[in-house]
Design an enzyme around this catalytic site. Structure first.
Site, PDB file in Angstrom:
ATOM      1  N   LYS A  27       1.044   4.023  -3.009  1.00  0.00           N
ATOM      2  CA  LYS A  27       1.086   5.467  -2.769  1.00  0.00           C
ATOM      3  C   LYS A  27       2.274   6.406  -3.189  1.00  0.00           C
ATOM      4  CE  LYS A  27      -3.246   5.065  -1.679  1.00  0.00           C
ATOM      5  NZ  LYS A  27      -4.461   5.543  -2.697  1.00  0.00           N
ATOM      6  N   TYR A  84       0.929  -1.105   0.191  1.00  0.00           N
ATOM      7  CA  TYR A  84       0.066  -0.076  -0.035  1.00  0.00           C
ATOM      8  C   TYR A  84       0.762   1.144  -0.051  1.00  0.00           C
ATOM      9  CZ  TYR A  84      -3.877   3.437   1.349  1.00  0.00           C
ATOM     10  OH  TYR A  84      -4.578   4.574   1.350  1.00  0.00           O
TER      11      TYR A  84
HETATM   12  N1  LIG Z   1      -9.369   6.194   4.864  1.00  0.00           N
HETATM   13  C1  LIG Z   1      -8.130   6.681   5.173  1.00  0.00           C
HETATM   14  O1  LIG Z   1      -7.662   6.713   6.601  1.00  0.00           O
HETATM   15  C2  LIG Z   1      -7.083   7.072   3.825  1.00  0.00           C
HETATM   16  C3  LIG Z   1      -5.957   7.587   4.200  1.00  0.00           C
HETATM   17  C4  LIG Z   1      -4.890   7.972   3.416  1.00  0.00           C
HETATM   18  C5  LIG Z   1      -5.543   7.536   2.051  1.00  0.00           C
HETATM   19  N2  LIG Z   1      -6.482   7.139   1.957  1.00  0.00           N
HETATM   20  C6  LIG Z   1      -6.892   6.905   0.413  1.00  0.00           C
HETATM   21  O2  LIG Z   1      -8.207   7.609  -0.010  1.00  0.00           O
HETATM   22  C7  LIG Z   1      -8.900   6.662  -1.065  1.00  0.00           C
HETATM   23  C8  LIG Z   1     -10.190   6.520  -0.761  1.00  0.00           C
HETATM   24  O3  LIG Z   1     -10.258   5.723   0.310  1.00  0.00           O
HETATM   25  P1  LIG Z   1     -11.556   5.576   1.241  1.00  0.00           P
HETATM   26  O4  LIG Z   1     -10.940   5.380   2.441  1.00  0.00           O
HETATM   27  O5  LIG Z   1     -12.413   6.409   0.746  1.00  0.00           O
HETATM   28  O6  LIG Z   1     -11.927   3.753   0.893  1.00  0.00           O
HETATM   29  P2  LIG Z   1     -13.345   3.306   0.611  1.00  0.00           P
HETATM   30  O7  LIG Z   1     -13.171   1.625   0.850  1.00  0.00           O
HETATM   31  O8  LIG Z   1     -14.298   4.052   1.420  1.00  0.00           O
HETATM   32  O9  LIG Z   1     -13.380   3.707  -0.962  1.00  0.00           O
HETATM   33  C9  LIG Z   1     -12.874   3.184  -1.976  1.00  0.00           C
HETATM   34  C10 LIG Z   1     -13.630   2.836  -3.169  1.00  0.00           C
HETATM   35  O10 LIG Z   1     -12.952   2.259  -4.125  1.00  0.00           O
HETATM   36  C11 LIG Z   1     -13.650   1.498  -4.735  1.00  0.00           C
HETATM   37  N3  LIG Z   1     -12.659   0.558  -5.513  1.00  0.00           N
HETATM   38  C12 LIG Z   1     -11.828  -0.284  -5.116  1.00  0.00           C
HETATM   39  N4  LIG Z   1     -11.230  -1.042  -5.966  1.00  0.00           N
HETATM   40  C13 LIG Z   1     -11.647  -0.591  -7.107  1.00  0.00           C
HETATM   41  C14 LIG Z   1     -11.691  -0.952  -8.432  1.00  0.00           C
HETATM   42  N5  LIG Z   1     -10.292  -1.930  -8.825  1.00  0.00           N
HETATM   43  N6  LIG Z   1     -11.896  -0.192  -9.344  1.00  0.00           N
HETATM   44  C15 LIG Z   1     -12.938   0.623  -9.012  1.00  0.00           C
HETATM   45  N7  LIG Z   1     -13.171   0.945  -7.789  1.00  0.00           N
HETATM   46  C16 LIG Z   1     -12.687   0.445  -6.853  1.00  0.00           C
HETATM   47  C17 LIG Z   1     -14.553   0.682  -3.737  1.00  0.00           C
HETATM   48  O11 LIG Z   1     -15.368  -0.019  -4.155  1.00  0.00           O
HETATM   49  C18 LIG Z   1     -14.774   1.707  -2.688  1.00  0.00           C
HETATM   50  O12 LIG Z   1     -16.039   2.580  -3.268  1.00  0.00           O
HETATM   51  C19 LIG Z   1      -8.040   5.650  -1.338  1.00  0.00           C
HETATM   52  O13 LIG Z   1      -7.172   5.865  -2.403  1.00  0.00           O
HETATM   53  C20 LIG Z   1      -7.514   5.566  -0.228  1.00  0.00           C
HETATM   54  O14 LIG Z   1      -6.320   4.828  -0.421  1.00  0.00           O
HETATM   55  C21 LIG Z   1      -7.487   6.734   2.529  1.00  0.00           C
END
Ligand SMILES: NC(=O)c1ccc[n+]([C@@H]2O[C@H](COP(=O)([O-])OP(=O)(O)OC[C@H]3O[C@@H](n4cnc5c(N)ncnc54)[C@H](O)[C@@H]3O)[C@@H](O)[C@H]2O)c1
Length: 252
Positions: free
Chosen positions: A161, A157
């Site tokens: 990133k 991961y």
């Molecule tokens: N939540 C956190 O603490 C956090 C921190 C840093 C970065 N992020 C990043 O933020 C972004 C959003 O994360 P989130 O926390 O909202 O997660 P989440 O799981 O709530 O949403 C992610 C979405 O991506 C979709 N998805 C996954 N694989 C896919 C694919 N192959 N094709 C199309 N859609 C796909 C899922 O169905 C889901 O709807 C991500 O890139 C995550 O890495 C999140």
């Protein structure tokens, strides 16, 4: 902040968490939003929510960002429908908890790199081709502070990133002269289904929150506001930036 009236945006991962908040905020600013997510049911729910909020042209497409054919179909259909693509937000990602490098199976490595890095690459590549023809466009990729430090939680991961940050900078440099800006947000812990799923319990989540100088986790709306700023005309001179939004975590 400037409105997005008449603009067209694709938001990958728009069915949940940060992507959903971006879709809701963009639609409230007059943007026509295409939610692109592998979760068809939730994607339709969010698109219906946007329509109820007055964004009649918003829609949802079931797709996998790691498939070049599905990425191509998504952008081609968006261009056929609206005749333009102004904004791409790449929020789709997976976060399988993988305790350590030695406990990371090769298929898990491949899956994380394929969705989180290759998916962002494929989306950027196809969208930039359309934006070059158009002579304008703004892309926001979603990285993570996991790219900036060693962690105990998921090696692929953080590696993916870190790649997203480099991809952002390379694309920004290469297409700045064609009217395209490419930036990324670098969230710390944000309260979403992904972060909740990755923790063993709500107590564990609270222990992480206790480490954040701001005393709280980020909200999807915090990330959406930063994303809106980065695509707005107020950010016209910001290109290739990796904007940390983490309540002070990385400053500690
Ligand atoms: N939540 C956190 O603490 C956090 C921190 C840093 C970065 N992020 C990043 O933020 C972004 C959003 O994360 P989130 O926390 O909202 O997660 P989440 O799981 O709530 O949403 C992610 C979405 O991506 C979709 N998805 C996954 N694989 C896919 C694919 N192959 N094709 C199309 N859609 C796909 C899922 O169905 C889901 O709807 C991500 O890139 C995550 O890495 C999140």
């Amino acid at each position: 902040m400037s409105d997005l009236a008449g603009q067209v945006a694709i938001v990958t991962g728009g069915a949940s968490g940060i992507g959903r908040a971006v879709a809701v905020l963009f639609a409230s600013k007059g943007c026509r939003v295409v939610i692109a997510d592998q979760d068809a049911r939730r994607g339709v729910e969010v698109a219906d929510e946007l329509k109820r909020g007055g964004s009649a042209d918003s829609s949802s497409t079931e797709m996998d960002v790691s498939s070049a054919a599905q990425v191509d179909a998504l952008v081609t259909q968006t261009l056929a429908r609206f005749g333009r693509l102004d904004i791409l937000v790449n929020s789709a990602a997976v976060y399988p908890p993988l305790p350590s490098l030695l406990e990371t199976p090769e298929p898990a490595w491949d899956q994380v790199l394929s969705v989180n890095l290759k998916g962002t690459f494929l989306m950027c590549k196809r969208a930039i081709a359309a934006m070059v023809d158009q002579g304008s466009g703004a892309i926001v990729n979603v990285a993570s502070i996991a790219a900036m430090k060693g962690t105990n939680y998921s090696v692929p991961y953080g590696v993916a990133k870190a790649g997203v940050i480099q991809l952002t900078k390379a694309a920004a440099v290469q297409y700045a002269g064609r009217g395209i800006r490419v930036n990324c947000i670098v969230p710390g812990l944000v309260d979403t289904p992904m972060s909740r799923r990755s923790m063993a319990s709500s107590e564990e989540f609270d222990r992480f929150v206790a480490q954040i100088p701001a005393g709280r986790a980020g909200t999807p709306e915090d990330m959406a506001a930063l994303t809106l700023f980065l695509v707005s005309k107020e950010a016209a001179f910001i290109n290739g930036a990796a904007m940390v939004s983490d309540g002070g975590t990385m400053a500690r």
